[in-house]
Motif scaffolding. Structure first.
Motif, mmCIF file in Angstrom:
data_model
loop_
_atom_site.group_PDB
_atom_site.id
_atom_site.type_symbol
_atom_site.label_atom_id
_atom_site.label_comp_id
_atom_site.label_asym_id
_atom_site.label_seq_id
_atom_site.Cartn_x
_atom_site.Cartn_y
_atom_site.Cartn_z
ATOM 1 N N GLN A 152 27.024 36.256 -21.482
ATOM 2 C CA GLN A 152 28.008 36.356 -22.560
ATOM 3 C C GLN A 152 27.326 36.445 -23.916
ATOM 4 O OE1 GLN A 152 30.648 32.990 -22.792
ATOM 5 N NE2 GLN A 152 32.129 34.050 -24.078
ATOM 6 N N ARG A 153 26.241 35.695 -24.088
ATOM 7 C CA ARG A 153 25.563 35.660 -25.381
ATOM 8 C C ARG A 153 24.749 36.923 -25.651
ATOM 9 N NH1 ARG A 153 21.121 31.069 -27.353
ATOM 10 N NH2 ARG A 153 20.610 32.051 -29.352
ATOM 11 N N PHE A 154 24.041 37.422 -24.626
ATOM 12 C CA PHE A 154 23.112 38.528 -24.838
ATOM 13 C C PHE A 154 23.570 39.853 -24.231
ATOM 14 C CE2 PHE A 154 20.431 34.676 -24.970
ATOM 15 C CZ PHE A 154 19.897 34.821 -26.242
ATOM 16 N N GLY A 155 24.554 39.822 -23.335
ATOM 17 C CA GLY A 155 25.033 41.047 -22.718
ATOM 18 C C GLY A 155 24.134 41.604 -21.641
ATOM 19 N N VAL A 156 23.138 40.832 -21.204
ATOM 20 C CA VAL A 156 22.149 41.305 -20.235
ATOM 21 C C VAL A 156 22.498 40.787 -18.847
ATOM 22 C CG1 VAL A 156 19.708 41.223 -19.601
ATOM 23 C CG2 VAL A 156 20.358 41.375 -22.006
ATOM 24 N N GLU A 157 22.343 41.634 -17.835
ATOM 25 C CA GLU A 157 22.601 41.207 -16.465
ATOM 26 C C GLU A 157 21.688 40.033 -16.110
ATOM 27 O OE1 GLU A 157 24.148 44.994 -13.894
ATOM 28 O OE2 GLU A 157 21.985 44.779 -14.138
ATOM 29 N N PRO A 158 22.253 38.883 -15.731
ATOM 30 C CA PRO A 158 21.421 37.708 -15.482
ATOM 31 C C PRO A 158 20.487 37.860 -14.297
ATOM 32 C CG PRO A 158 23.709 37.277 -14.866
ATOM 33 C CD PRO A 158 23.692 38.589 -15.592
ATOM 34 N N GLN A 159 20.862 38.692 -13.317
ATOM 35 C CA GLN A 159 19.968 38.876 -12.176
ATOM 36 C C GLN A 159 18.679 39.597 -12.578
ATOM 37 O OE1 GLN A 159 23.046 40.174 -12.492
ATOM 38 N NE2 GLN A 159 23.298 42.104 -11.365
ATOM 39 N N VAL A 160 18.765 40.450 -13.602
ATOM 40 C CA VAL A 160 17.565 41.115 -14.093
ATOM 41 C C VAL A 160 16.665 40.105 -14.808
ATOM 42 C CG1 VAL A 160 16.677 42.854 -15.707
ATOM 43 C CG2 VAL A 160 18.643 43.381 -14.241
ATOM 44 N N VAL A 161 17.286 39.217 -15.574
ATOM 45 C CA VAL A 161 16.520 38.146 -16.229
ATOM 46 C C VAL A 161 15.791 37.317 -15.183
ATOM 47 C CG1 VAL A 161 16.720 36.054 -17.617
ATOM 48 C CG2 VAL A 161 18.082 38.070 -18.218
ATOM 49 N N MET A 162 16.502 36.931 -14.114
ATOM 50 C CA MET A 162 15.897 36.125 -13.059
ATOM 51 C C MET A 162 14.785 36.894 -12.349
ATOM 52 S SD MET A 162 15.909 33.115 -11.740
ATOM 53 C CE MET A 162 17.486 32.404 -12.285
ATOM 54 N N ALA A 163 14.984 38.184 -12.133
ATOM 55 C CA ALA A 163 13.974 38.991 -11.450
ATOM 56 C C ALA A 163 12.694 39.094 -12.273
ATOM 57 C CB ALA A 163 14.525 40.377 -11.151
ATOM 58 N N ILE A 164 12.812 39.227 -13.585
ATOM 59 C CA ILE A 164 11.619 39.264 -14.431
ATOM 60 C C ILE A 164 10.889 37.929 -14.370
ATOM 61 C CG2 ILE A 164 10.842 39.350 -16.841
ATOM 62 C CD1 ILE A 164 12.894 41.559 -17.305
ATOM 63 N N PHE A 165 11.635 36.841 -14.390
ATOM 64 C CA PHE A 165 11.049 35.509 -14.254
ATOM 65 C C PHE A 165 10.263 35.405 -12.940
ATOM 66 C CE2 PHE A 165 12.142 30.748 -13.581
ATOM 67 C CZ PHE A 165 10.931 30.346 -14.131
#
Length: 380
Positions: A152-165
């Protein structure tokens, strides 16, 4: 590793690109007119942590040239406004790290203009593993409320964030134990990308000035640090408080690390509500020569050379290119890549794929992140 190419290398703007239906290619990916996220400042200590000469077990190169070069770093640090106490506590004790030099010179890759490109499938098998999928899916479920807030804050798919992590640090297991200041000084002295690494060295000194303990500044041999594997300049600019404690600690807080990755992707131009790309089948009759892009990329030439020109998803369908699972909006612009050659799985890539490339300008990296993200979200 997250780079920012505007400072020399991990990338500022997406490439200017456009519909095939037009006579000339133009930019369908103009940056969204949104302000960058307000990153929580790294807390400032009243004074720098007392720093003694670090005890290092890394192999050291005794070089009179490096000793002389440290004078250049001192001048640059003073010109940048770094505190004298920080300069005196760090620069005189820097040592040239032979292991860093060896690793830098041993990076894979053929001649710059080589047309020989290895297949993607072996890389995918190493980086989209059952272990990474399982652990990523478990974190994805356990952090569901926090990740929904990040989206909601950044508009970025959270699964992509997790995958980069997961891709960068195996979900925090491997963040690197090299002394960051020693690494950056060594790479700057080596000279292959001196301007870039000098800027990052100064940024690392600024982190010390702001109160980050020298002992916390550990990372990869290439100078990346923390859960997001940011270069120091990106820590200063984009480190974000994700757990609500008022501090952006990307070394100890997973939520701060995830929020910082999301902030990076937003800053790189991520478009909310659009998937990174989809696997597709390509008919053998497709005239690939007619789909070659005429654009000359300002960076990562070999990477973008593998992408077709931009067409709408509707235009790709009309050419017989069909998604094999989920699809994309008909009007969305996409490029085609066939990473394993003709006859194998291909992908239509949106502008959000370019945001992942901004994190690490490698098609294999960006594709594996996207595919890992899809598997994490699916839970399998």
């Amino acid at each position: 590793m997250a780079f920012r190419w505007s400072s020399s290398l991990v990338c500022l703007a997406a490439l200017a690109l456009t519909p095939a239906s037009a006579m000339q290619e133009r930019d369908p990916l103009a940056p969204l007119p949104t302000a960058p996220p307000q990153a929580a400042p790294v807390p400032v200590a009243p004074r720098p942590e007392p720093m003694l000469r670090p005890v290092s077990t890394a192999p050291v190169v005794r070089s009179s040239g490096f000793e002389t070069y440290k004078s250049r770093l001192t001048v640059a640090a003073r010109a940048a406004g770094v505190r004298e106490a920080t300069i005196a506590a760090v620069i005189p004790y820097l040592q040239q790290n032979a292991r860093v030099i060896a690793l830098d010179r041993a990076q894979p890759g053929g001649p710059p203009n080589s047309s020989v490109i290895p297949p993607f499938a072996p890389y995918r098998a190493q980086h989209v593993t059952t272990d990474l999928i399982t652990r990523g899916a478990a974190r994805f479920r356990s952090y569901a409320p926090q990740l929904a807030w990040l989206e909601q804050r950044f508009g970025v798919e959270p699964q992509v964030v997790m995958a980069i992590f997961g891709h960068e640090t195996s979900y925090g297991r491997i963040t690197g134990n090299f002394d960051l200041l020693e690494v950056l000084a060594t790479l700057a002295y080596e000279g292959r990308r001196r301007a870039f690494f000098e800027e990052e060295f100064i940024a690392a000194l600024r982190l010390v000035d702001r109160g980050t303990p020298r002992s916390r500044l550990k990372g990869s041999w290439a100078g990346a640090t923390g859960f997001p594997q940011f270069m120091p300049s990106n820590v200063l600019r984009l480190a974000t408080d994700g757990d609500g404690d008022g501090s952006a600690n990307i070394w100890n807080s997973e939520m701060d690390g995830l929020a910082s990755i999301a902030a990076y992707l937003q800053d790189a131009g991520w478009k909310p509500g659009i998937h990174w790309g989809v696997p597709v089948t390509v008919p053998a009759s497709l005239n690939r020569a007619s789909l070659q892009s005429s654009l000359v990329p300002p960076r990562c030439t070999q990477v973008f050379r593998r992408h077709s020109r931009w067409l709408t998803v509707r235009e790709w369908r009309q050419l017989g290119v069909q998604p094999t699972g989920r699809s994309l909006p008909d009007g969305e612009m996409a490029t085609l890549i066939e990473p394993d050659g003709q006859g194998a799985t291909a992908y239509l890539l949106t502008g959000n794929y370019r945001a992942i490339l901004d994190y690490n300008c490698s098609n294999f990296y960006a594709l594996s992140v996207g595919l890992l993200a899809d598997r994490i979200a699916a839970g399998r």
